[in-house]
Design an enzyme around this catalytic site. Structure first.
Site, PDB file in Angstrom:
ATOM      1  N   SER A  82      46.525  44.444  42.414  1.00  0.00           N
ATOM      2  CA  SER A  82      46.450  43.005  42.203  1.00  0.00           C
ATOM      3  C   SER A  82      45.723  42.344  43.386  1.00  0.00           C
ATOM      4  O   SER A  82      44.634  42.759  43.748  1.00  0.00           O
ATOM      5  CB  SER A  82      47.865  42.452  41.991  1.00  0.00           C
ATOM      6  OG  SER A  82      47.832  41.157  41.447  1.00  0.00           O
ATOM      7  N   ASP A 204      47.681  43.600  34.874  1.00  0.00           N
ATOM      8  CA  ASP A 204      47.981  43.661  36.307  1.00  0.00           C
ATOM      9  C   ASP A 204      48.694  44.958  36.706  1.00  0.00           C
ATOM     10  O   ASP A 204      49.662  45.375  36.074  1.00  0.00           O
ATOM     11  CB  ASP A 204      48.864  42.458  36.663  1.00  0.00           C
ATOM     12  CG  ASP A 204      48.872  42.158  38.144  1.00  0.00           C
ATOM     13  OD1 ASP A 204      49.140  43.068  38.945  1.00  0.00           O
ATOM     14  OD2 ASP A 204      48.618  40.986  38.505  1.00  0.00           O
TER      15      ASP A 204
END
Length: 329
Positions: A82, A204
């Site tokens: 991320s 993610d």
């Protein structure tokens, strides 16, 4: 290979690994002028940077301290999840100062993050703005260099089809690298549709693997420096309860993966415990206190405080490692 492991029912208090051999090895390489591919030691030193959304200001501050200490070329491989993907890339590309400023300068702005868009049924996070403006214009990643860089970068993302984590790596075009950074930041329910890359859909990486420390060990790292966006007190309060399990399943029904992402602290503690039990030398950096930053925080003062804490945390650790080197001759 995907990484998936069961979580303990009730984690014990967490002790962060702090093996100074990791920092001393980095400092030694710096002083020797060691370069990737031309090492004089047999180590494989990995930089691992966690996810955490806007909490990444703290790891950005740590990255700034590493760069100021001249350690960017001392790593053999880097892993990022991320927001940690950008920070990991910035360290190996010598751009850590801008990584420490990207959260307050750019990502705090409504062009990137605006919760009001939720009521308009639009993505709260604009990945278009992140990739095409922030990471290409204001705080650019050298996309062409990423394709051939001598320090491999592994970006962690979650595959939608099996909800397991994978490393996006060895990508052969700039466009694929842009998609990989987009994929690892695609927060379920907040950043639009999953990202299509290499025939699969991705969201993610923090959904399944917010800290790729054990992935680095499994890939052959002998030394691991892990930068964690959560503070040490936050990590010590991670626990699995019936209420947290129910909340996870309820939120996952709204946006698949989001409930798992909200339990990132539990994933962190499991990864850190496994790292401590491994044969690798490991140093895990986490701020000693929280600056009050959450995943979607836009308060610049809090973000700047997190950056400051991260920089001080890393500077203190590096200073202690240097003192050990001097003491041991």
């Amino acid at each position: 290979m995907p990484i998936s492991r069961p979580l303990r029912r009730r984690p014990e208090p967490l002790d962060l690994p702090a093996d100074f051999d990791v920092l001393e090895a980095l400092l030694r390489r710096r002083d020797e002028g060691s370069e990737p591919g031309q090492r004089t030691d047999d180590f494989r030193i990995a930089l691992v940077v966690s996810g955490g959304g806007m909490r990444g200001g703290s790891t950005g501050g740590m990255a700034r301290a590493l760069q100021s200490a001249g350690l960017g070329r001392a790593f053999d491989v880097a892993y990022g999840t991320s927001s940690g993907a950008f920070i990991a890339a910035s360290v190996v590309h010598g751009l850590a100062d801008q990584a420490s400023r990207v959260f307050s300068d750019d990502m705090s702005k409504p062009e990137f993050l605006d919760l009001r868009r939720l009521w308009q049924r639009e993505p709260v996070m604009s990945l278009d703005h992140l990739i095409d403006h922030i990471l290409t214009q204001t705080k650019p990643i050298p996309w062409s260099d990423t394709v051939t860089h001598d320090v491999p970068l592994h970006i962690i993302a979650t595959a939608v089809d099996d909800m397991a984590s994978y490393a996006l790596e060895n990508l052969d075009t700039e466009d694929k690298w842009r998609l990989a950074f987009r994929a690892t930041a695609c927060v379920p329910g907040f950043a639009g549709k999953p990202v299509e890359l290499n025939g699969r859909s991705w969201i993610d990486g923090s959904v399944t693997e917010p800290l790729a420390a054990m992935r680095a060990v499994n890939d052959g790292a002998t030394h691991v420096l892990a930068l964690v966006a959560r503070s040490a007190p936050e990590l010590n309060h991670a626990d699995i309860t019936l209420g947290s399990i129910a909340k996870k399943h309820a939120v996952n029904r709204v946006a698949n993966g989001l409930g798992s992402m909200l339990q990132d602290r539990i994933h962190y503690t499991e990864s850190i415990r496994d790292l401590a039990a491994s044969d690798a030398h490991a140093y895990v950096m986490a701020n000693p206190e929280s600056a009050g930053v959450r995943g979607f925080t836009r308060d610049v003062a809090k973000i700047d405080r997190a950056v400051e804490l991260g920089q001080l945390t890393a500077q203190y650790a590096l200073g202690a490692a240097q003192e050990r080197r001097v003491a041991h001759g």
